[in-house]
Design a protein around this motif. Structure first.
Motif, PDB file in Angstrom:
ATOM      1  N   ALA A 131     -10.931   8.185  -0.788  1.00  0.00           N
ATOM      2  CA  ALA A 131      -9.927   8.902   0.009  1.00  0.00           C
ATOM      3  C   ALA A 131     -10.498   9.322   1.356  1.00  0.00           C
ATOM      4  CB  ALA A 131      -9.430  10.133  -0.753  1.00  0.00           C
ATOM      5  N   ILE A 132     -11.810   9.497   1.407  1.00  0.00           N
ATOM      6  CA  ILE A 132     -12.462   9.938   2.638  1.00  0.00           C
ATOM      7  C   ILE A 132     -12.958   8.759   3.462  1.00  0.00           C
ATOM      8  CG2 ILE A 132     -14.372  11.309   3.590  1.00  0.00           C
ATOM      9  CD1 ILE A 132     -14.202  12.987   0.968  1.00  0.00           C
TER      10      ILE A 132
ATOM     11  N   ASP B  24       0.841  -1.187   0.000  1.00  0.00           N
ATOM     12  CA  ASP B  24       0.000   0.000   0.000  1.00  0.00           C
ATOM     13  C   ASP B  24       0.883   1.246   0.000  1.00  0.00           C
ATOM     14  OD1 ASP B  24      -1.725   2.102   0.659  1.00  0.00           O
ATOM     15  OD2 ASP B  24      -3.061   0.756   1.744  1.00  0.00           O
ATOM     16  N   PRO B  25       0.709   2.128  -0.995  1.00  0.00           N
ATOM     17  CA  PRO B  25       1.606   3.280  -1.114  1.00  0.00           C
ATOM     18  C   PRO B  25       1.244   4.460  -0.231  1.00  0.00           C
ATOM     19  CG  PRO B  25      -0.004   3.339  -2.863  1.00  0.00           C
ATOM     20  CD  PRO B  25      -0.282   2.070  -2.076  1.00  0.00           C
ATOM     21  N   ARG B  26       0.151   4.360   0.537  1.00  0.00           N
ATOM     22  CA  ARG B  26      -0.341   5.541   1.227  1.00  0.00           C
ATOM     23  C   ARG B  26       0.393   5.803   2.537  1.00  0.00           C
ATOM     24  NH1 ARG B  26      -5.478   3.280   1.891  1.00  0.00           N
ATOM     25  NH2 ARG B  26      -4.369   1.434   1.282  1.00  0.00           N
ATOM     26  N   GLY B  27       1.666   6.128   2.433  1.00  0.00           N
ATOM     27  CA  GLY B  27       2.446   6.419   3.615  1.00  0.00           C
ATOM     28  C   GLY B  27       1.950   7.627   4.377  1.00  0.00           C
ATOM     29  N   TYR B  28       1.139   8.456   3.721  1.00  0.00           N
ATOM     30  CA  TYR B  28       0.650   9.652   4.413  1.00  0.00           C
ATOM     31  C   TYR B  28      -0.222   9.298   5.599  1.00  0.00           C
ATOM     32  CZ  TYR B  28      -3.725   8.984   1.762  1.00  0.00           C
ATOM     33  OH  TYR B  28      -4.884   8.475   1.225  1.00  0.00           O
TER      34      TYR B  28
ATOM     35  N   ARG C 263      -6.972  -2.211  -0.534  1.00  0.00           N
ATOM     36  CA  ARG C 263      -7.645  -1.134  -1.269  1.00  0.00           C
ATOM     37  C   ARG C 263      -7.551   0.172  -0.478  1.00  0.00           C
ATOM     38  NH1 ARG C 263     -11.532  -5.553  -1.506  1.00  0.00           N
ATOM     39  NH2 ARG C 263     -11.297  -6.642  -3.488  1.00  0.00           N
ATOM     40  N   PRO C 264      -7.984   1.283  -1.077  1.00  0.00           N
ATOM     41  CA  PRO C 264      -7.835   2.583  -0.408  1.00  0.00           C
ATOM     42  C   PRO C 264      -8.473   2.621   0.975  1.00  0.00           C
ATOM     43  CG  PRO C 264      -8.447   2.898  -2.685  1.00  0.00           C
ATOM     44  CD  PRO C 264      -8.555   1.429  -2.418  1.00  0.00           C
ATOM     45  N   GLN C 265      -7.756   3.197   1.912  1.00  0.00           N
ATOM     46  CA  GLN C 265      -8.262   3.421   3.264  1.00  0.00           C
ATOM     47  C   GLN C 265      -8.570   4.895   3.413  1.00  0.00           C
ATOM     48  OE1 GLN C 265      -8.760   1.411   6.387  1.00  0.00           O
ATOM     49  NE2 GLN C 265      -9.882   3.346   6.467  1.00  0.00           N
TER      50      GLN C 265
ATOM     51  N   LYS D 260       0.285   6.917   7.743  1.00  0.00           N
ATOM     52  CA  LYS D 260       1.191   6.695   8.872  1.00  0.00           C
ATOM     53  C   LYS D 260       1.745   8.026   9.368  1.00  0.00           C
ATOM     54  CE  LYS D 260       2.632   2.062   7.408  1.00  0.00           C
ATOM     55  NZ  LYS D 260       3.768   1.212   6.962  1.00  0.00           N
ATOM     56  N   ILE D 261       2.128   8.878   8.429  1.00  0.00           N
ATOM     57  CA  ILE D 261       2.670  10.181   8.813  1.00  0.00           C
ATOM     58  C   ILE D 261       1.636  10.995   9.586  1.00  0.00           C
ATOM     59  CG2 ILE D 261       3.462  12.402   7.895  1.00  0.00           C
ATOM     60  CD1 ILE D 261       4.790  10.839   5.626  1.00  0.00           C
ATOM     61  N   MET D 262       0.382  10.898   9.165  1.00  0.00           N
ATOM     62  CA  MET D 262      -0.689  11.646   9.819  1.00  0.00           C
ATOM     63  C   MET D 262      -1.158  10.997  11.124  1.00  0.00           C
ATOM     64  SD  MET D 262      -2.984  12.765   6.490  1.00  0.00           S
ATOM     65  CE  MET D 262      -3.863  14.122   7.296  1.00  0.00           C
ATOM     66  N   LYS D 263      -0.598   9.797  11.419  1.00  0.00           N
ATOM     67  CA  LYS D 263      -0.969   9.044  12.619  1.00  0.00           C
ATOM     68  C   LYS D 263      -2.468   8.734  12.646  1.00  0.00           C
ATOM     69  CE  LYS D 263       2.893  10.665  15.458  1.00  0.00           C
ATOM     70  NZ  LYS D 263       3.327  11.217  16.761  1.00  0.00           N
ATOM     71  N   ALA D 264      -2.931   8.223  11.516  1.00  0.00           N
ATOM     72  CA  ALA D 264      -4.357   7.944  11.364  1.00  0.00           C
ATOM     73  C   ALA D 264      -4.877   6.952  12.397  1.00  0.00           C
ATOM     74  CB  ALA D 264      -4.630   7.426   9.948  1.00  0.00           C
ATOM     75  N   GLN D 265      -4.137   5.889  12.620  1.00  0.00           N
ATOM     76  CA  GLN D 265      -4.600   4.870  13.572  1.00  0.00           C
ATOM     77  C   GLN D 265      -4.794   5.455  14.960  1.00  0.00           C
ATOM     78  OE1 GLN D 265      -5.519   1.805  13.044  1.00  0.00           O
ATOM     79  NE2 GLN D 265      -4.760   1.304  11.003  1.00  0.00           N
ATOM     80  N   GLU D 266      -3.867   6.308  15.367  1.00  0.00           N
ATOM     81  CA  GLU D 266      -3.991   6.934  16.680  1.00  0.00           C
ATOM     82  C   GLU D 266      -5.156   7.921  16.705  1.00  0.00           C
ATOM     83  OE1 GLU D 266       0.525   6.254  16.170  1.00  0.00           O
ATOM     84  OE2 GLU D 266      -1.250   6.513  14.916  1.00  0.00           O
ATOM     85  N   MET D 267      -5.328   8.677  15.627  1.00  0.00           N
ATOM     86  CA  MET D 267      -6.425   9.649  15.569  1.00  0.00           C
ATOM     87  C   MET D 267      -7.776   8.972  15.658  1.00  0.00           C
ATOM     88  SD  MET D 267      -5.498  12.721  12.923  1.00  0.00           S
ATOM     89  CE  MET D 267      -5.296  11.684  11.475  1.00  0.00           C
ATOM     90  N   TRP D 268      -7.917   7.815  14.999  1.00  0.00           N
ATOM     91  CA  TRP D 268      -9.207   7.138  14.965  1.00  0.00           C
ATOM     92  C   TRP D 268      -9.660   6.662  16.343  1.00  0.00           C
ATOM     93  CZ3 TRP D 268      -7.334   3.955  10.199  1.00  0.00           C
ATOM     94  CH2 TRP D 268      -7.353   4.793   9.070  1.00  0.00           C
ATOM     95  N   LYS D 269      -8.724   6.572  17.291  1.00  0.00           N
ATOM     96  CA  LYS D 269      -9.103   6.224  18.657  1.00  0.00           C
ATOM     97  C   LYS D 269      -9.802   7.398  19.339  1.00  0.00           C
ATOM     98  CE  LYS D 269      -5.226   3.001  19.135  1.00  0.00           C
ATOM     99  NZ  LYS D 269      -3.939   2.727  19.852  1.00  0.00           N
ATOM    100  N   VAL D 270      -9.570   8.601  18.802  1.00  0.00           N
ATOM    101  CA  VAL D 270     -10.203   9.808  19.336  1.00  0.00           C
ATOM    102  C   VAL D 270     -11.445  10.162  18.528  1.00  0.00           C
ATOM    103  CG1 VAL D 270      -9.889  12.271  19.832  1.00  0.00           C
ATOM    104  CG2 VAL D 270      -7.981  10.659  20.154  1.00  0.00           C
ATOM    105  N   ALA D 271     -11.316  10.145  17.223  1.00  0.00           N
ATOM    106  CA  ALA D 271     -12.431  10.464  16.331  1.00  0.00           C
ATOM    107  C   ALA D 271     -12.143   9.886  14.952  1.00  0.00           C
ATOM    108  CB  ALA D 271     -12.642  11.968  16.236  1.00  0.00           C
ATOM    109  N   ASP D 272     -13.179   9.346  14.313  1.00  0.00           N
ATOM    110  CA  ASP D 272     -12.993   8.769  12.979  1.00  0.00           C
ATOM    111  C   ASP D 272     -13.931   9.387  11.946  1.00  0.00           C
ATOM    112  OD1 ASP D 272     -15.453   7.724  13.665  1.00  0.00           O
ATOM    113  OD2 ASP D 272     -14.881   5.614  13.403  1.00  0.00           O
ATOM    114  N   GLY D 273     -14.555  10.485  12.302  1.00  0.00           N
ATOM    115  CA  GLY D 273     -15.473  11.136  11.380  1.00  0.00           C
ATOM    116  C   GLY D 273     -16.933  10.806  11.631  1.00  0.00           C
TER     117      GLY D 273
END
Length: 378
Positions: free
Chosen positions: A92-93, A16-20, A101-103, A22-35
């Motif tokens: 993307a969202i 998966d090429p979406r290194g962004y 596939r895209p996350q 990881k950089i954005m710390k998505a997994q950690e953010m989703w523990k607080v809010a996922d939209g």
């Protein structure tokens, strides 16, 4: 317009090429809010429920796509997409990330698809269709409105401008792609020049502006627009290519959804203000510049670091004058990201620009997007 041909995306998650994310710390953010609790309207080419998109993440939506003159009774459902651009933005969202596939960056959000004639020979109708879409989105619960499309300054704004103002009066936050015409071009998005609209540029994985991103005083934020999963092969497969300012805008919209999900009592102005305050500053050391605006959007700062002051709920954070600077962007050291405009166009052999009535609306899949020109809205 910058377009790259793209390669078919491997199915394995470890490629998966979406290194962004990881950089954005998505997994950690989703523990607080996922939209969760936030609806993002995607005014685009529609959305096709392909593998990687779950039906529960995509609302029924609506189509304002004009039928061709020779087939006035033709119907175009919102859950269809000829070119794949709207499908890419939706993934993307809220993409589910299954089987590599895209996350999506805001997987708990809902996307409200609003289909227009983007990417078709009927693209001359997009201005009126998008105006209808803005009003529909505002009347149907959209807190965030994503416009990964654009118009040149010679397009009549008599419908778009009041529609944007109407959406804002209903409390919506509007994002618009700056365009992919590159350094030295006069093309930027006239929609992004409107008061209160957040203009979004594209950067590479190092936070440097992509060579193709349009620049100007209406650039407010930026996000990742390099190699990303896009729909290709007539919307029958996932490929990897440059997403451009289209993709960057979807990530900015998703970032707003994350922050708003964590702070549902905030207004659009407060969400925008915090995104601006917490953005990663331009690498040239300025407070803002015309390539990346106030910087790369970083929702993790608001969610994980509790940074940013929401401030006054009724004051547009973009209303105060800001210095306009246009430095020469530093070439990226990531040679896979910096695709020269000319060679990229030559590689793809594709153009999503359709001349019609002397005007142009453009989207590009991997394509970055947008045809456009801007003036400061201060």
């Amino acid at each position: 317009m910058a377009v790259s041909a793209g390669t078919v995306m491997p199915a394995a998650a470890d490629t998966d090429p979406r290194g962004y994310l990881k950089i954005m710390k998505a997994q950690e953010m989703w523990k607080v809010a996922d939209g969760t609790g936030i609806t993002v309207a995607v005014i685009d080419s529609g959305v096709k429920l392909v593998p990687g998109l779950r039906s529960e993440s995509v609302l029924p939506g609506v189509s304002f796509m004009e039928p061709p003159l020779e087939h006035p009774d033709q119907k175009y459902p919102p859950h269809e997409d000829f070119v794949g651009h709207g499908t890419t933005m939706t993934a993307a969202i809220v993409g589910d990330g299954s089987a590599g596939r895209p996350q999506g960056l805001a997987p708990g959000a809902k996307v409200l698809p609003i289909r227009t004639s983007v990417g078709t020979p009927m693209a001359f109708a997009v201005a009126s269709e998008a105006a209808k879409g803005l009003r529909y989105a505002a009347d149907n619960g959209a807190k965030v409105i994503n416009l990964s499309l654009g118009m040149t300054s010679d397009w009549p704004m008599d419908k778009i401008k009041p529609a944007v103002e109407y959406a804002q009066s209903k409390g919506a936050l509007v994002f618009a792609a700056m365009g992919n015409e590159g350094e030295g071009s006069n093309w930027t998005n006239a929609i992004a020049a409107l008061p209160g609209v957040i203009g979004v540029g594209a950067v590479d994985i190092n936070g440097e502006p992509m060579p193709f991103t349009s620049s100007g005083p209406d650039t407010d934020l930026s996000s990742f627009g390099s190699k990303v999963p896009i729909r290709c092969k007539e919307n029958t497969a996932w490929c990897v290519a440059d997403g451009g300012t289209s993709y960057a805008t979807s990530l900015a919209s998703a970032s707003a959804a994350l922050v708003w999900s964590a702070h549902p009592d905030w207004t659009a102005n407060q969400v925008a203000r915090v995104l601006i305050q917490t953005a990663g500053a331009p690498v040239d050391g300025s407070k803002r510049n015309d390539w990346v605006g106030y910087g790369v959007v970083r929702p993790r700062m608001a969610l994980l670091e509790r940074a940013g002051d929401p401030g006054a709920p009724d004051t547009d954070p973009l209303a105060a004058p800001a210095p306009a600077q246009t430095p020469t962007p530093t070439p990226s050291t990531d040679q896979t990201a910096a695709v020269p405009t000319a060679s990229a166009d030559a590689e793809s052999g594709l153009s999503w620009q359709w001349p019609a009535l002397g005007a142009v609306v453009a989207v590009s899949l991997g394509l970055g997007i947008t045809v456009i020109v801007k003036r400061r809205r201060r």
